[in-house]
Write an enzyme that holds these catalytic residues in place. Structure first.
Site, PDB file in Angstrom:
ATOM      1  N   LYS A  14       0.785  -1.287  -0.042  1.00 27.69           N
ATOM      2  CA  LYS A  14       0.128  -0.045  -0.060  1.00 27.69           C
ATOM      3  C   LYS A  14       0.868   1.260  -0.027  1.00 27.69           C
ATOM      4  CE  LYS A  14      -0.264  -0.302   5.050  1.00 27.69           C
ATOM      5  NZ  LYS A  14      -1.154  -0.734   6.083  1.00 27.69           N
TER       6      LYS A  14
ATOM      7  N   TYR B 253      17.675  29.300   9.313  1.00 26.48           N
ATOM      8  CA  TYR B 253      16.479  29.801   9.729  1.00 26.48           C
ATOM      9  C   TYR B 253      16.364  29.709  11.527  1.00 26.48           C
ATOM     10  CZ  TYR B 253      14.644  30.116   5.090  1.00 26.48           C
ATOM     11  OH  TYR B 253      14.375  30.624   3.786  1.00 26.48           O
TER      12      TYR B 253
HETATM   13  C1  PLP Z   1      -0.234  -1.879   6.555  1.00 29.66           C
HETATM   14  C2  PLP Z   1      -0.996  -3.353   6.936  1.00 29.66           C
HETATM   15  C3  PLP Z   1      -0.107  -4.580   7.189  1.00 29.66           C
HETATM   16  C4  PLP Z   1       1.304  -4.379   7.140  1.00 29.66           C
HETATM   17  O1  PLP Z   1       1.863  -3.681   8.362  1.00 29.66           O
HETATM   18  P1  PLP Z   1       3.452  -3.714   8.641  1.00 29.66           P
HETATM   19  O2  PLP Z   1       3.294  -3.160  10.071  1.00 29.66           O
HETATM   20  O3  PLP Z   1       4.160  -2.678   7.673  1.00 29.66           O
HETATM   21  O4  PLP Z   1       3.783  -4.990   8.502  1.00 29.66           O
HETATM   22  C5  PLP Z   1      -0.707  -5.601   7.392  1.00 29.66           C
HETATM   23  N1  PLP Z   1      -2.177  -5.889   7.446  1.00 29.66           N
HETATM   24  C6  PLP Z   1      -2.973  -4.849   7.322  1.00 29.66           C
HETATM   25  C7  PLP Z   1      -4.449  -4.836   7.280  1.00 29.66           C
HETATM   26  C8  PLP Z   1      -2.467  -3.472   7.055  1.00 29.66           C
HETATM   27  O5  PLP Z   1      -3.068  -2.336   6.922  1.00 29.66           O
END
Ligand code: PLP
Length: 356
Positions: free
Chosen positions: A35, A253
């Site tokens: 994702k 800054y």
């Molecule tokens: C993002 C996600 C994962 C992966 O999580 P990590 O901590 O990056 O391994 C697994 N299951 C779901 C439902 C997620 O949204």
């Protein structure tokens, strides 16, 4: 010439990290979570390194379509499910597996006209309290899903809130087993932290994300030391100017850094508009020509400044690693009060990225 800043995606590291995930969960199949544009690495760039997975997990229909265009014919899981009835046509068209976490989604499935059954992952809220049916309501939801003509296989899914921390997963595992008791079907529970640290929760499918990119689910580099993960992204730039400031002079800054003694400082082409966090405080690690040194002064939009005291012989054009192969992203993140996930996802559009 473009600015000397770029990100490199290490294909071999991704492949290596998938092998590590398999070693930890040898009996489970893997949803490689990609994702958020593969956690900032780029879907098309991450795909070749991860194609030995059993399936891919993501959120956007567009990302799913892109994956099919890359010729991925295997399973694709929509981790949040779908949002409106027309999404179901896309799910049908691309043969996606979808999470189902609420009655609205079930109702849309009941109304849908499908060319073939859709596999779903029915989500239980076992204590995270974000998405899913409570253990008490799970069986009824499962029965309703099973009665839908267009629903094929039903996998039982939940997500952990504390697999990386002292709270642990025992309470959620207990809730899951209570809600799922006696219901047939594959189980999918474990994120990266549970893949590494909770073998009792692996079951049929695991869903690692962050470890595939070589960072720590807990945000602590020490927690993944010696297990063979390799950073999949290196953000690197160059020194574009060198200043020697006198004692009492400030840099940048807000004049937040005032030199205690004559100090050689380099200006690096990387700023918050590139995704480097502006909140990074003085002391945040940076590597210049292989030498670990630190950020000084405030990060600006296009530049940041680094103390050259440990590496006085470097100059314009010297290589600067902001995070990556030699500098764990979690070290930078923890200095900024966040986790590696956020930094890698925040790489800005304007940063050129190439895969090697
Ligand atoms: C993002 C996600 C994962 C992966 O999580 P990590 O901590 O990056 O391994 C697994 N299951 C779901 C439902 C997620 O949204």
């Amino acid at each position: 010439m473009p600015r000397p800043l770029s990100a490199t995606i290490h294909t071999a590291a991704l492949a290596n990290n998938l092998v590590v995930a398999r070693k930890f969960a040898p009996k489970s199949r893997i949803w490689a979570v990609i994702k958020a544009n593969a956690y900032g690495h780029g879907l098309a760039r991450a795909f070749p390194g991860l194609r030995a997975t059993d399936g891919f997990g993501l959120l956007d229909l567009e990302e799913a379509a892109k994956l099919r265009e890359l010729d991925w014919a295997g399973p694709i899981l929509l981790l949040e499910g779908f949002f409106c009835p027309t999404d179901i046509d896309v799910i049908d068209h691309y043969s996606l597996t979808t999470a189902v976490h609420c009655d609205e989604q079930l109702r849309m499935l009941e109304m849908a006209r499908l060319s073939k059954p859709i596999n779903i992952q029915l989500k239980m809220n076992s204590g995270m309290n974000r998405l899913g049916y409570t253990p008490e309501k799970f069986r009824a939801a499962w029965a309703r899903a099973r009665a839908v003509q267009g629903v094929g296989q039903i996998t039982l899914m939940t997500h952990f809130s504390d697999a990386d921390g002292p709270h642990g997963i025992a309470h959620q595992l207990e809730a899951f087993e209570r809600g799922a008791e006696g219901i047939a079907g594959a189980r999918s529970l474990s994120n990266s932290a549970a893949v590494l640290w909770h073998p009792d929760a692996h079951f049929d499918w695991v869903r690692p994300g962050i470890i595939l990119y070589g960072a720590s689910p807990s945000g602590k580099t020490a927690d993944i030391a010696d297990i063979g993960l390799k950073p999949a992204m290196t953000l690197a730039s160059e020194i574009i100017a060198v200043q020697t400031v006198e004692a009492g002079q400030s840099i940048g800054y807000g004049s937040t850094y005032v030199a205690a003694r004559p100090t050689k400082i380099s200006v690096v082409a990387c700023g918050y508009a590139d995704g480097y966090p502006r909140v990074a405080p003085e002391g945040t690690p940076v590597i210049v020509e292989g030498v670990r040194t630190q950020l000084v002064g405030r990060v600006s939009m296009d530049m940041l400044t680094v103390d050259l005291t440990p590496c006085p012989s470097v100059g314009i054009g010297s290589r600067v690693e902001l995070w990556g192969a030699n500098l764990p992203i979690d070290d930078v993140a923890s200095s900024c009060g966040t986790i590696g996930y956020e930094l890698m996802c925040a790489i800005a559009q304007r940063v050129p990225v190439r895969a090697e």
